[in-house]
Enzyme design. Structure first.
Site, PDB file in Angstrom:
ATOM      1  N   ARG A  14       1.091  -1.306  -0.005  1.00  0.00           N
ATOM      2  CA  ARG A  14       0.109  -0.195   0.020  1.00  0.00           C
ATOM      3  C   ARG A  14       0.806   1.315   0.093  1.00  0.00           C
ATOM      4  O   ARG A  14       2.007   1.254   0.200  1.00  0.00           O
ATOM      5  CB  ARG A  14      -0.982   0.128   1.038  1.00  0.00           C
ATOM      6  N   GLY A  15       0.334   2.333  -0.165  1.00  0.00           N
ATOM      7  CA  GLY A  15       0.864   3.685  -0.345  1.00  0.00           C
ATOM      8  C   GLY A  15       1.171   3.867  -2.097  1.00  0.00           C
ATOM      9  O   GLY A  15       1.504   2.998  -2.525  1.00  0.00           O
ATOM     10  N   ALA A  16       0.736   5.151  -2.439  1.00  0.00           N
ATOM     11  CA  ALA A  16       0.696   5.238  -3.869  1.00  0.00           C
ATOM     12  C   ALA A  16       1.884   4.914  -4.560  1.00  0.00           C
ATOM     13  O   ALA A  16       1.923   4.331  -5.587  1.00  0.00           O
ATOM     14  CB  ALA A  16       0.312   6.844  -4.262  1.00  0.00           C
ATOM     15  N   ARG A  21      -7.104  -0.302  -7.302  1.00  0.00           N
ATOM     16  CA  ARG A  21      -7.091   0.788  -6.225  1.00  0.00           C
ATOM     17  C   ARG A  21      -7.148   2.163  -6.914  1.00  0.00           C
ATOM     18  O   ARG A  21      -6.346   2.569  -7.595  1.00  0.00           O
ATOM     19  CB  ARG A  21      -5.830   0.950  -5.350  1.00  0.00           C
ATOM     20  N   ASP A  33      -2.041  10.590  -1.987  1.00  0.00           N
ATOM     21  CA  ASP A  33      -2.458   9.635  -3.134  1.00  0.00           C
ATOM     22  C   ASP A  33      -2.714  10.276  -4.509  1.00  0.00           C
ATOM     23  O   ASP A  33      -2.329   9.782  -5.605  1.00  0.00           O
ATOM     24  CB  ASP A  33      -3.594   8.638  -2.779  1.00  0.00           C
ATOM     25  N   ASN A  82      -5.548  12.237   0.412  1.00  0.00           N
ATOM     26  CA  ASN A  82      -4.780  11.430   1.314  1.00  0.00           C
ATOM     27  C   ASN A  82      -5.521  10.644   2.285  1.00  0.00           C
ATOM     28  O   ASN A  82      -6.846  10.402   2.268  1.00  0.00           O
ATOM     29  CB  ASN A  82      -3.676  12.056   2.050  1.00  0.00           C
ATOM     30  N   LYS A  83      -4.880   9.636   3.182  1.00  0.00           N
ATOM     31  CA  LYS A  83      -5.857   8.608   3.945  1.00  0.00           C
ATOM     32  C   LYS A  83      -6.656   9.493   4.669  1.00  0.00           C
ATOM     33  O   LYS A  83      -6.508  10.522   5.146  1.00  0.00           O
ATOM     34  CB  LYS A  83      -4.655   7.921   4.677  1.00  0.00           C
TER      35      LYS A  83
END
EC number: 5.3.1.-
Length: 349
Positions: free
Chosen positions: A49-51, A92, A240, A250-251
Site C-alpha cells: 500500500r501507499g501510492a 485501487r 495519493d 490522502n488517507k
C-alpha cells in the site's frame, strides 16, 4: 534493528517480493509474486500500500502479464497487455501512481512495436526495474527538499504511512526524518494511529522505531492536544493524488489534521512525487474516493467493536483543501500557493 523494505526484486528468479503489511507489526513476512493476478490481489488486499509502492508493484505486474501474452504479432500482444493493464488499474482507484506506472509501461511497448514481441517483453522487464529505481531517487530528493524547511529539535506530526513501507525506499513524508537521523539531529515524530486500518501505529511507528528514530504513537483524536501543547512544529503527510488546484487526496483523517494545523498556525507540508500530481484533475471534487469494507470499522483482531449489522460509512481517503496546505514538496522542488499556477510551472521545468 533491521531495515524494512516494502518491495524487493529478485533478478535471478524473476520474482517480485512484497512485505505483507497486513500482519505488521506482529510478523515480518515476505510473499513472492510472478503473475499479474497475484499482483492485483496484493494491491487490492493491501499487502502492498501507499501510492508510490502501488505504482512500482503494478509495473512489475504488467511485466508478468507481458511474459504470458501472445507472441504471434504485436497487435494481439498489445491487446492482451491493455486488458491486463485495465485489470490492474481497477485494484485501487484513488492512487494516481497506479495508472501512471501502467501508462508508462504501455507507452514503452508502443515505442518498440516494430521489434520482436519477445524482445519487447525484455524491454518491459527493464522498464519496471527502472520505475522501481526512479522511485528510490525521487523519495530521497523529496527528503532533501523537505529538510530545508525543518531544523534540529523539530517536532513533526505525520498521519498514516507515507514512509519507506509506502515506497521503494526512504518514503516521502518520512524521507526528511531518515536524512535528519543521518545528520545527527535531535527531533521527535508523533504518528497518528490512523483509523480504521492503523497504518500510523502498525507501519509508521514500526519503521521509524526500527530505524532508531524517536517516535511516539498517538490516537487520531489526540492530534489537537499535542498541537495545543506546542509539541508540533510541522505536519508532514504524503498523498495519493493532488488535483491541479492543490487539493490533496490522502488517507482518511488527513483533512481533519490540516484543519487543526491551520487553527494552531502549524505549517502543513505535502510530500509528493510528481507522478502523484494529476494536472488533468481540476479539483479535489473530481478525485474518486474508494469506499472500503465495513468490517474494517466494526471489527478488529477478530473481535466485533460495533453492533453486527450497524450501518457503516468507510471512505478510504479524504481531500485536504488547498487552502490548508503550506507547501507541496516534490523531487523537483518546493511548490507554494497559488498552486494552480505553480504546479503547472513545475511540469514546465
Amino acid at each position: 534493528m533491521a531495515e524494512l523494505l516494502a518491495i524487493k526484486w529478485d533478478d535471478n528468479r524473476d520474482k517480485l517480493i512484497l512485505l505483507d503489511q497486513t500482519i505488521l507489526p506482529n510478523k515480518i513476512e515476505y510473499i513472492e509474486y510472478d503473475t499479474a493476478e497475484g499482483v492485483y490481489d496484493s494491491i487490492k488486499d493491501m499487502i502492498v500500500r501507499g501510492a508510490p509502492a502501488i505504482g512500482v508493484t503494478a509495473a512489475y505486474g504488467l511485466y508478468f502479464a507481458a511474459k504470458v501474452a501472445p507472441e504471434d504479432n504485436f497487435e494481439n500482444f498489445f491487446k492482451y497487455l491493455k486488458e491486463k493493464s485495465a485489470y490492474l488499474d481497477s485494484s485501487r482507484p484513488t492512487a494516481v501512481n497506479l495508472s501512471w506506472a501502467l501508462k508508462i509501461m504501455e507507452s514503452k511497448a508502443l515505442e518498440n512495436k516494430d521489434k520482436d514481441v519477445k524482445e519487447i517483453k525484455g524491454i518491459l522487464r527493464e522498464e519496471a526495474k527502472r520505475i522501481h529505481e526512479e522511485d528510490i531517487e525521487i523519495c530521497k530528493a523529496i527528503g532533501e527538499n523537505l529538510i530545508t524547511l525543518l531544523k534540529d529539535g523539530v517536532g513533526i506530526l505525520t498521519h498514516c504511512n507515507a514512509g519507506q513501507l509506502a515506497t521503494s525506499k526512504y518514503g516521502t513524508a518520512t524521507s526528511p526524518m531518515y536524512l535528519a537521523k543521518e545528520k545527527g539531529w535531535n527531533f521527535k515524530v508523533y504518528s497518528d494511529e490512523t483509523r480504521p486500518r492503523l497504518q500510523g501505529s502498525t507501519l509508521t511507528a514500526l519503521e521509524l522505531y526500527e530505524a532508531g528514530i524517536d517516535v511516539t504513537t498517538i490516537t487520531d483524536n489526540m492530534a489537537a492536544m499535542v498541537m495545543s501543547q506546542d509539541k508540533i512544529d510541522a505536519v508532514i503527510v504524503g498523498c495519493d493524488r493532488i488535483a491541479a488546484n492543490g487539493d490533496t487526496a490522502n488517507k482518511i483523517g488527513t483533512m481533519g489534521v490540516s484543519i487543526l494545523a491551520k487553527y494552531f498556525g502549524i505549517p502543513m507540508y505535502i510530500a509528493a512525487p510528481t507522478p502523484s500530481i494529476d494536472i488533468n484533475t481540476k479539483t479535489g471534487k473530481d478525485i474518486p474516493i474508494e469506499e472500503r469494507n465495513s468490517e474494517e470499522v466494526t471489527s478488529r483482531f477478530g473481535v466485533w467493536t460495533a453492533p453486527k449489522g450497524v450501518k457503516v460509512y468507510n471512505p478510504g481517503f479524504d481531500v485536504t483543501p488547498h487552502e490548508n496546505i503550506t507547501a507541496i514538496v516534490t523531487e523537483k522542488g518546493i511548490v507554494y500557493p497559488p498552486f494552480e499556477e505553480n504546479l503547472k510551472k513545475l511540469f514546465e521545468k
